[in-house]
Structures are given as C-alpha cells and as structure tokens.
Design an enzyme around this catalytic site. Structure first.
Site, PDB file in Angstrom:
ATOM      1  CG  HIS A  53      -2.274  -0.800   1.234  1.00 44.66           C
ATOM      2  ND1 HIS A  53      -3.102  -1.078   2.524  1.00 44.66           N
ATOM      3  CD2 HIS A  53      -1.773  -2.260   0.672  1.00 44.66           C
ATOM      4  CE1 HIS A  53      -3.667  -1.559   1.928  1.00 44.66           C
ATOM      5  NE2 HIS A  53      -2.896  -2.281   0.936  1.00 44.66           N
ATOM      6  CD  GLU A  55      -2.083   4.113   3.158  1.00 44.08           C
ATOM      7  OE1 GLU A  55      -1.513   3.482   1.803  1.00 44.08           O
ATOM      8  OE2 GLU A  55      -3.551   3.948   3.780  1.00 44.08           O
ATOM      9  CB  CYS A  86      -1.830   1.783   5.923  1.00 37.83           C
ATOM     10  SG  CYS A  86      -1.526   0.888   4.416  1.00 37.83           S
TER      11      CYS A  86
END
Length: 150
Positions: A53, A55, A86
């Site tokens: 992801h 992040e 996250c």
C-alpha cells in the site's frame, strides 16, 4: 493550523500514477519540516505484494532514507483513509500527524471499522486531519472503479 501548507497535491499525483499502472489510485507521502522524504502510490499488483500500500511504501522508504525505525515528528499525507494494516504501521512508526483525503467506509481503519487508534493496544495515536482535498481524492477512486466496471 496556522500557516498550514497541504502536501496533498503531491499525494494526488502519486495516486494518479498508481491508477495509470492499473493500481487502486491511492498516493501517499512523508513530510518532515516542509521537506518531502518519500512519496509513492499503491504497487500491490505490480509487486505482487498485498502489503505494498502507498502508506507502507512511504514509511519503509522514509525509515530507510533517514536510517531510523520511527518517524517521530513526521507528517503522512494519503489520499484515502488508511486501512487497519496501514493504521497499525502508522501507530508503530509514531507518525505525528496523519492527513487524509477520502474516507473509506468499506475498508478504513481510522474513522470506520476497527478504529485502530482508539484500540487500547494502539501504541500511538497521531493527530488526524481528514477531508483534505476530499472531493478530488474521492473522484479519483470513483472514476477508477467506474472504468473497471465498464
């Protein structure tokens, strides 16, 4: 927030790049004292890695660049409300401020679902500012999924 300068436009650029790669259009960046340390968009499909992801990618890269395991004093900008995975990484990294655009009513982990930072086992809760460039962030996602469905 006096003299607030949003870095969300750069996260939006990263989200658009992710969309152009066929990834869900989420972009993120880490900023400290006005300097962008790392920016990225989702790369889960490209890297065949469900943890890739935006992040997670910016956190890993910023920690590597700075040679630290925690990003105390850092600001994280992300175009979509972070998921629970996250959010846990944000907590463990001790990020000071989280700025996000669109809320994620299906998979969010901050204001929806498990509300990770409110959990008693959460190590750290950043200051949270949501709705930053929300309409533009939401439109990127809606357009991406509309195109996918057609």
């Amino acid at each position: 927030m006096n003299n607030f300068t949003s870095f969300m436009p750069i996260a939006i650029i990263e989200a658009k790049k992710a969309a152009s790669r066929g990834e869900v259009p989420v972009g993120a960046l880490i900023e400290i004292n006005g300097e962008i340390i790392s920016s990225a968009g989702n790369r889960t499909r490209e890297l065949k890695d469900p943890t890739a992801h935006a992040e997670i990618l910016v956190i890993r890269n910023a920690c590597s660049i700075l040679g630290v395991e925690r990003l105390i004093g850092a600001n994280l900008y992300v175009t979509l409300e972070p998921c629970p995975m996250c959010a846990a990484a944000i907590s463990n990294t001790r990020i000071a401020n989280l700025y996000f655009g669109a809320r994620d009513i299906k998979s969010g982990g901050i204001n929806q679902g498990p509300c990770i930072f409110n959990h008693p086992q959460s190590h750290h809760k950043p200051e949270i500012y949501d709705g930053i460039s929300e309409l533009e962030c939401r439109k990127l996602l809606l357009d991406f999924f509309k195109h996918k469905r057609n």
